[in-house]
Scaffold this active site. Structure first.
Site, PDB file in Angstrom:
ATOM      1  N   CYS A  79      -8.062 -18.878  19.580  1.00  0.00           N
ATOM      2  CA  CYS A  79      -9.426 -18.718  19.267  1.00  0.00           C
ATOM      3  C   CYS A  79      -9.957 -18.974  18.103  1.00  0.00           C
ATOM      4  O   CYS A  79      -9.680 -18.134  17.206  1.00  0.00           O
ATOM      5  CB  CYS A  79      -9.835 -17.348  19.774  1.00  0.00           C
ATOM      6  SG  CYS A  79     -11.796 -16.893  19.633  1.00  0.00           S
ATOM      7  N   CYS A  82     -11.695 -15.758  16.451  1.00  0.00           N
ATOM      8  CA  CYS A  82     -10.612 -14.856  16.114  1.00  0.00           C
ATOM      9  C   CYS A  82      -9.958 -15.194  14.871  1.00  0.00           C
ATOM     10  O   CYS A  82      -9.887 -14.405  13.972  1.00  0.00           O
ATOM     11  CB  CYS A  82      -9.525 -14.806  17.255  1.00  0.00           C
ATOM     12  SG  CYS A  82     -10.256 -14.228  18.872  1.00  0.00           S
ATOM     13  N   ARG A 413       9.845   2.814  -9.942  1.00  0.00           N
ATOM     14  CA  ARG A 413       9.280   1.679 -10.770  1.00  0.00           C
ATOM     15  C   ARG A 413      10.478   0.851 -11.248  1.00  0.00           C
ATOM     16  O   ARG A 413      11.326   0.244 -10.401  1.00  0.00           O
ATOM     17  CB  ARG A 413       8.350   2.213 -11.733  1.00  0.00           C
ATOM     18  CG  ARG A 413       7.277   3.067 -11.284  1.00  0.00           C
ATOM     19  CD  ARG A 413       6.494   3.467 -12.492  1.00  0.00           C
ATOM     20  NE  ARG A 413       5.605   2.420 -13.065  1.00  0.00           N
ATOM     21  CZ  ARG A 413       5.143   1.947 -14.113  1.00  0.00           C
ATOM     22  NH1 ARG A 413       5.780   2.899 -15.238  1.00  0.00           N
ATOM     23  NH2 ARG A 413       4.336   1.192 -14.533  1.00  0.00           N
ATOM     24  N   ASN A 488      -2.544  -6.465  -6.176  1.00  0.00           N
ATOM     25  CA  ASN A 488      -3.385  -5.293  -5.725  1.00  0.00           C
ATOM     26  C   ASN A 488      -3.138  -4.948  -4.181  1.00  0.00           C
ATOM     27  O   ASN A 488      -3.240  -4.127  -3.742  1.00  0.00           O
ATOM     28  CB  ASN A 488      -4.660  -5.667  -5.932  1.00  0.00           C
ATOM     29  CG  ASN A 488      -5.004  -5.105  -7.385  1.00  0.00           C
ATOM     30  OD1 ASN A 488      -4.224  -4.242  -8.099  1.00  0.00           O
ATOM     31  ND2 ASN A 488      -6.097  -5.873  -8.031  1.00  0.00           N
ATOM     32  N   TRP A 509      -5.801  -2.354  -9.851  1.00  0.00           N
ATOM     33  CA  TRP A 509      -5.417  -2.775 -11.051  1.00  0.00           C
ATOM     34  C   TRP A 509      -6.292  -4.159 -11.296  1.00  0.00           C
ATOM     35  O   TRP A 509      -6.264  -5.135 -10.885  1.00  0.00           O
ATOM     36  CB  TRP A 509      -4.125  -2.824 -11.347  1.00  0.00           C
ATOM     37  CG  TRP A 509      -3.737  -2.857 -12.954  1.00  0.00           C
ATOM     38  CD1 TRP A 509      -3.298  -1.955 -13.688  1.00  0.00           C
ATOM     39  CD2 TRP A 509      -3.605  -4.025 -13.815  1.00  0.00           C
ATOM     40  NE1 TRP A 509      -3.076  -2.150 -15.054  1.00  0.00           N
ATOM     41  CE2 TRP A 509      -3.338  -3.694 -15.342  1.00  0.00           C
ATOM     42  CE3 TRP A 509      -3.705  -5.428 -13.486  1.00  0.00           C
ATOM     43  CZ2 TRP A 509      -2.768  -4.596 -15.994  1.00  0.00           C
ATOM     44  CZ3 TRP A 509      -3.581  -6.235 -14.746  1.00  0.00           C
ATOM     45  CH2 TRP A 509      -3.167  -5.782 -15.858  1.00  0.00           C
TER      46      TRP A 509
END
Length: 821
Positions: A79, A82, A413, A488, A509
């Protein structure tokens, strides 16, 4: 007038033509987009989009009797509407991610054959259809349709809030109260609640900011948010509120303070409240102070500026990437090899490192580009990476030294942070150096992560983002912004996960305190990024001139450590050779002292040392070179063994002394026949015949001499053992001088000195010959024996030389076997 009308008509015609051309181009692009989606991926959403993908097996468990309200989109992947709506729905899922305990988003593809019955059961007639399912919905619930829903995130968010407020009992247990609060409730709030902060958002009745911030803080502890209408005069007067919206922090005893933000909007309120002291995610431990970090991590805590980039992080990332992550691939081939070549090429081109590191990357890139095979081994790659060639000013520091990417725990990290930082730096360097290829860095990053990045789920998520968005990157500046926006998106997706460091929570950020100009608002206070300011910030923040060099190891120390490692490696390789030779000695059962070999023997044995691993392997398996190698091993021993025996009387003891050494000497002589190097097989064969005849004559002479000595009176003899007798087998092969008599101790010292320094070769040879002449005199040979041997050797040599010259000139390479007359 007519001319003016004509001009106006002409302009209108051109505008219409441009419009139609633009419309046609848009249609063509849409067709290509649909074809691409149908071939690349049937569904519009993936697990990376922070929403639930429903299947026939999961639909009941998700929608029926759920503790959270559910918003479900029923769509068809073919679609067009969509497809156009899917980016909005993805942004909505990302925007209200923090609301999940109260309301969650889901999607189901009705175009899929397996989902057709699901869509029929829920009475789906068109696409896209969005339905709202209350918490604890019954199995027969059909949900509530979003009638004429808007095509923007803000409008959809407001509809969801309206549905929540109209929610019947039972209320979603995780959802906080969304209705306005009165002054009476605020006065007794701390009597029934133990939170550390109470945030009061003053707004108008039509505003949704208070309810949105309340849901944004749903997953955080030690804080509560309440909505206060501007009509609540008692609180408005008590706190002196004059602006709507505005946010105040209220504490026990009636104390309060205003929350300072750059812009009075939902996003700024949520960010500021989530960063208040003591506010943590539910189920997450509180942030650890840096004073305790020293005892909880493997390395001491390094103080750093969170708004700067550190070269130590970039070099640590290179070390882990090239020495740890790549080492899991013993053989790199095919697409992985091409990805590695592009990755190293980008590093060599744009990495803003120190000279020693840049030299290493260029050296590594040059080597990789010369590889024409479709595969390489990591071992060969590591040889270049470790600079085994010892090129000057070329090295990559070993080990990691995290600074800006260090975490409060060893598993937080570090390397993932370093990878993001590295590629941000590379994209900015490509922009600053004027690169013309906008996808050069991004494609190399995509391929590296796809083939080598250790976290395979992370690699899959990144591939999904790259597949969807890289087509729109048309400039190097766009590449910088694309990587920033995707970073991000990842931060938003993993915020609150177990991998999030409580000391460094995942945020959008840069935050307002780092770049206030990067943040702005749309109409109605909706947050908006100022991409021009963001680009300027990124180009400055990741610029090579802004990278700090704190905590770096000195270049001279790096090079010195590299030389020491290289020296240790060579020593280990050298240490492995003697061990192999000692084993070979034992297997062949031959023991010979260093002083028993003549300099000519040792020199020839050194020339016969195998030059490759195959030759060495053949000798270890018992080849002809094994005995010679064993002798060479003993000759180079740092502590030679002394085999000299005490003085013995004539008789039985003397026969014991002479018996075994003479046999050993004869064996050595037969195995080492080549004394004069004539570079010809004919000459060597001729010489061997002559030596065999000379040896047989000496054996006869020595037997007669022993019989005469037995009949004579006992007399004192020189010490005889392996040291003299081992060289006995070579006496007839070398010229002797009867006028010199050297002490045996001096001979040993000079031979040892020659082995250590390799100098004064000719003088040592002469002394060795003279010493062996003395050993022969003491065994009982007469001058006649010596003269015959010398004459025979001289005649044989002359004959051999003559034949060599004759056949060299006449027959060249033809080999002739000559026998003695």
């Amino acid at each position: 007038m007519a001319r003016r009308c004509g001009c106006a008509t002409s302009r209108l015609t051109e505008a219409q033509q441009k419009y139609h051309r633009k419309k046609a181009a848009t249609g063509v692009l849409l067709c290509f987009y649909l074809l691409f989606l149908s071939s690349a991926e049937a569904e519009l959403y993936t697990a990376s989009d922070q929403l639930v993908i429903l299947t026939p097996e999961s639909v009941k468990s998700v929608l029926v009797n759920s503790t959270a309200a559910m918003v479900v989109e029923f769509y068809a992947s073919w679609c067009g509407h969509c497809i156009s709506f899917s980016p909005i729905y993805k942004r909505l899922a990302s925007d209200i991610k923090e609301w999940k305990p109260a309301v969650n988003l889901a999607a189901v593809d009705c175009a899929s054959e397996e989902n057709r019955k699901v869509c029929t059961d829920y009475a789906i007639r068109g696409y896209p259809t969005i339905k709202f399912f209350h918490a604890y919905s019954k199995p027969d619930s059909q949900g509530e349709d979003f009638k004429a829903f808007p095509r923007d995130v803000r409008g959809l968010r407001h509809i969801i809030i309206d549905k929540l407020e109209a929610h019947d009992e039972p209320w979603p247990p995780a959802c906080p109260p969304l209705e306005p609060t009165s002054q009476a409730e605020i006065d007794v709030f701390f009597e029934t609640n133990t939170v550390q902060h109470l945030a009061l958002i003053f707004e108008d009745d039509e505003s949704y900011i208070g309810r949105e911030v309340t849901l944004d803080l749903l997953q955080f502890e030690n804080i509560a948010v309440r909505r206060i209408l501007s009509t609540e005069n008692g609180l408005v007067t008590k706190l002196g509120v004059r602006e709507f919206p505005s946010c105040y922090l209220y504490y026990p005893g009636g104390n309060f303070t205003r929350l300072r933000v750059n812009i009075e909007a939902r996003t700024f309120y949520s960010y500021a409240l989530q960063r208040l002291p003591g506010v943590v995610r539910s189920g997450k431990p509180p942030p650890v102070s840096t004073g305790i970090l020293t005892n909880r991590t493997e390395e001491p805590w390094r103080s750093f500026n969170s708004s700067r980039v550190y070269m130590a992080d970039l070099e640590s990332t290179l070390h882990y990437s090239l020495r740890v992550e790549l080492s899991s691939h013993t053989v790199i081939q095919g697409d992985a090899l091409n990805s590695l070549k592009k990755y190293i090429s980008v590093l060599a081109k744009y990495f803003p490192g120190r000279p020693v590191v840049k030299n290493l990357l260029k050296y590594l890139n040059s080597w990789l580009q010369r590889q024409t095979s479709d595969h390489i081994s990591y071992e060969a790659f590591q040889e270049i990476l470790d600079n085994t060639a010892q090129l000057d000013d070329t090295a990559l520091p070993e080990g990691v030294r995290w600074v800006g990417c260090q975490g409060s725990q060893p598993h937080f990290r570090r390397y993932p942070c370093g990878v993001w930082t590295l590629f941000h730096v590379l994209t900015v360097q490509a922009k600053n150096t004027g690169s013309s290829d906008c996808l050069e860095v991004l494609s190399s990053m995509r391929n590296y992560i796809h083939n080598f990045f250790g976290c395979r789920h992370c690699a899959e998520h990144f591939e999904n983002m790259a597949r969807e968005g890289l087509q729109g990157v048309d400039s190097v500046s766009a590449a910088v912004l694309w990587l920033w926006s995707r970073h991000n998106i990842v931060n938003n997706r993993i915020a609150g996960a177990l991998s999030e460091d409580p000391l460094f929570p995942k945020i959008q950020w840069p935050p307002p305190e780092m770049c206030s100009a990067c943040h702005t608002v749309k109409e109605y206070g909706e947050h908006k990024w100022n991409k021009e300011q963001v680009l300027s910030f990124l180009l400055s923040h990741f610029n090579s001139s802004s990278i700090l060099t704190d905590y770096l190891e000195d270049e001279s120390q790096i090079l010195e450590k590299q030389r020491e490692r290289h020296a240790r490696r060579l020593e280990e390789l050298e240490a492995m050779k003697p061990e192999g030779r000692k084993v070979r000695d034992v297997s062949n059962f031959i023991v010979v002292t260093p002083s028993s070999l003549s300099p000519v023997q040792e020199e020839e044995e050194e020339e016969e040392e195998p030059q490759d691993e195959a030759a060495a392997y053949d000798e270890e398996e018992g080849g002809e070179g094994a005995p010679a190698a064993a002798i060479e091993m003993e000759g180079k021993s740092s502590e030679p063994t002394t085999w000299t025996k005490p003085e013995m009387e004539v008789g039985h003891n003397r026969r014991q002394v002479h018996k075994k050494p003479s046999i050993v000497g004869m064996r050595m002589r037969e195995q080492k026949e080549d004394i004069v190097d004539l570079d010809s097989f004919v000459n060597q064969h001729f010489k061997a015949k002559a030596l065999q005849l000379a040896a047989s004559s000496r054996v006869k002479q020595r037997t007669l001499q022993r019989q005469r000595e037995v009949e004579q009176e006992p007399r004192h003899v020189y010490r005889l053992g392996m040291e003299l007798d081992a060289g006995f087998g070579m006496v007839g092969l070398q010229p002797l001088d009867a006028d010199l008599d050297l002490d045996m101790g001096q001979q040993k010292k000079r031979l040892l000195k020659r082995d250590l320094t390799g100098q004064n070769f000719e003088r040592d040879v002469e002394l060795n010959h003279k010493a062996r002449w003395m050993s022969m005199l003491n065994i009982g040979f007469s001058k006649l024996d010596i003269s015959l041997c010398v004459i025979l050797y001289f005649l044989s040599s002359m004959c051999l030389l003559g034949m060599y010259l004759f056949f060299k000139n006449r027959l060249r390479r033809r080999r002739v076997k000559i026998a003695l007359p």
